[in-house]
Structures are given as structure tokens and as C-alpha cells.
Write a protein that holds these residues in place. Structure first.
Motif, PDB file in Angstrom:
ATOM      1  N   GLY A   1       0.817  -1.211   0.000  1.00  9.51           N
ATOM      2  CA  GLY A   1       0.000   0.000   0.000  1.00  9.51           C
ATOM      3  C   GLY A   1       0.851   1.261   0.000  1.00  9.51           C
TER       4      GLY A   1
ATOM      5  N   LYS B   1       2.034   6.610  -6.900  1.00  6.47           N
ATOM      6  CA  LYS B   1       0.943   7.475  -7.364  1.00  6.47           C
ATOM      7  C   LYS B   1       1.217   8.945  -7.041  1.00  6.47           C
ATOM      8  CE  LYS B   1      -2.953   7.405  -5.197  1.00  6.47           C
ATOM      9  NZ  LYS B   1      -4.259   7.035  -4.655  1.00  6.47           N
TER      10      LYS B   1
ATOM     11  N   GLY C   1       2.441   1.628  -3.438  1.00  4.37           N
ATOM     12  CA  GLY C   1       1.462   2.153  -4.388  1.00  4.37           C
ATOM     13  C   GLY C   1       1.213   3.634  -4.188  1.00  4.37           C
ATOM     14  N   HIS C   2       1.173   4.050  -2.948  1.00  2.00           N
ATOM     15  CA  HIS C   2       0.985   5.468  -2.638  1.00  2.00           C
ATOM     16  C   HIS C   2       2.164   6.292  -3.157  1.00  2.00           C
ATOM     17  CE1 HIS C   2      -0.359   8.980  -0.370  1.00  2.00           C
ATOM     18  NE2 HIS C   2       0.905   9.124  -0.007  1.00  2.00           N
TER      19      HIS C   2
ATOM     20  N   GLY D   1      -4.582  -1.877   1.937  1.00  2.00           N
ATOM     21  CA  GLY D   1      -3.706  -2.964   1.494  1.00  2.00           C
ATOM     22  C   GLY D   1      -3.604  -4.068   2.524  1.00  2.00           C
TER      23      GLY D   1
ATOM     24  N   LEU E   1      -9.107   2.156  -4.265  1.00  2.00           N
ATOM     25  CA  LEU E   1      -9.009   3.605  -4.072  1.00  2.00           C
ATOM     26  C   LEU E   1      -9.187   4.361  -5.381  1.00  2.00           C
ATOM     27  CD1 LEU E   1      -6.136   4.035  -1.495  1.00  2.00           C
ATOM     28  CD2 LEU E   1      -8.536   4.524  -1.184  1.00  2.00           C
ATOM     29  N   LYS E   2      -8.609   3.846  -6.452  1.00  2.00           N
ATOM     30  CA  LYS E   2      -8.779   4.498  -7.755  1.00  2.00           C
ATOM     31  C   LYS E   2     -10.240   4.478  -8.183  1.00  2.00           C
ATOM     32  CE  LYS E   2      -4.160   3.765  -9.557  1.00  2.00           C
ATOM     33  NZ  LYS E   2      -3.323   3.122 -10.574  1.00  2.00           N
TER      34      LYS E   2
ATOM     35  N   GLU F   1      -5.182  -0.667  -3.748  1.00  2.00           N
ATOM     36  CA  GLU F   1      -4.908   0.528  -4.538  1.00  2.00           C
ATOM     37  C   GLU F   1      -5.942   0.683  -5.655  1.00  2.00           C
ATOM     38  OE1 GLU F   1      -1.444   2.354  -7.431  1.00  2.00           O
ATOM     39  OE2 GLU F   1      -0.982   0.644  -6.162  1.00  2.00           O
TER      40      GLU F   1
ATOM     41  N   GLU G   1      -4.056   4.018   2.333  1.00  2.00           N
ATOM     42  CA  GLU G   1      -3.608   2.931   1.461  1.00  2.00           C
ATOM     43  C   GLU G   1      -2.951   1.803   2.248  1.00  2.00           C
ATOM     44  OE1 GLU G   1      -1.930   4.029  -2.253  1.00  2.00           O
ATOM     45  OE2 GLU G   1      -2.871   6.003  -2.152  1.00  2.00           O
TER      46      GLU G   1
ATOM     47  N   PHE H   1      -2.113  -4.564  -4.037  1.00  2.00           N
ATOM     48  CA  PHE H   1      -2.414  -3.837  -5.262  1.00  2.00           C
ATOM     49  C   PHE H   1      -3.923  -3.716  -5.466  1.00  2.00           C
ATOM     50  CE2 PHE H   1       1.925  -5.173  -6.728  1.00  2.00           C
ATOM     51  CZ  PHE H   1       2.443  -3.892  -6.752  1.00  2.00           C
TER      52      PHE H   1
END
Length: 96
Positions: free
Chosen positions: A16, A23, A19-20, A48, A82-83, A79, A44, A76
Motif C-alpha cells: 500500500g 501514485k 502504491g501510494h 492494502g 481507491l482508484k 490501490e 492505502e 495492489f
């Protein structure tokens, strides 16, 4: 089983954070606005970790390697969730 869950939380949380970072480019710290509390990178990490624990408990893997791989995949997935939520917010703004 408890050890698998602990591994899942740690690995899912790390994915997480990764990924943060990919991004945002940096760690966004939590902040409080007038209407909302934004959790920053913790959002995140939590998603995650929770996703990883749920997937590991549901599949009940028999080796540590499977726990690690499932935790990475679930991290993932958090993530991606969240998107999806961000897309819903954008659509709601456009409809107003």
C-alpha cells in the motif's frame, strides 16, 4: 494461521505504501479539513493490509511463499479500490 495473518498485514501495508509513493511521488501526511479527515498514506496502508488479510484467510495458503504472493496481489487490489472510489467522486462532481 496467526503468523500468516501477521505476514499479510505487514506485506499488504508495505505494498500500500509503495502504491501510494508511485501514485503521489511522496508520502502525503494525514490532515484535517473543515469537512473531512484525510488519512494520507495511512488510507492505502489500511486498505492494502485489510485486503491482504481477507485474501489470506479466505484462501488458507499452505506455504509462506503463497502468503507473500497473495499479500502482494491484495495490496495492489486495495490501490485499485481507491482508484475506483476516486472515479466515483469525480463522476458525482460532474453530475452536480
Amino acid at each position: 494461521m496467526l503468523l500468516n495473518m501477521i505476514f499479510a498485514v505487514l506485506i499488504g501495508g508495505l505494498v500500500g505504501v509503495a502504491g501510494h509513493l508511485s501514485k503521489e511521488g511522496k508520502l502525503v501526511m494525514p490532515r484535517k479539513t473543515k469537512k473531512f479527515i484525510y488519512l494520507g498514506f495511512w488510507e492505502e496502508v489500511i486498505l492494502g493490509a485489510l485486503g491482504a488479510v481477507f485474501l489470506v484467510v479466505y484462501t488458507d495458503p499452505d506455504s509462506t511463499l503463497k502468503v507473500i504472493l497473495l499479500s502482494i496481489i491484495a495490496g495492489f487490489g486495495g490501490e485499485a479500490l481507491l482508484k475506483g472510489l476516486e472515479l466515483l467522486k469525480i463522476r458525482q462532481k460532474d453530475n452536480r
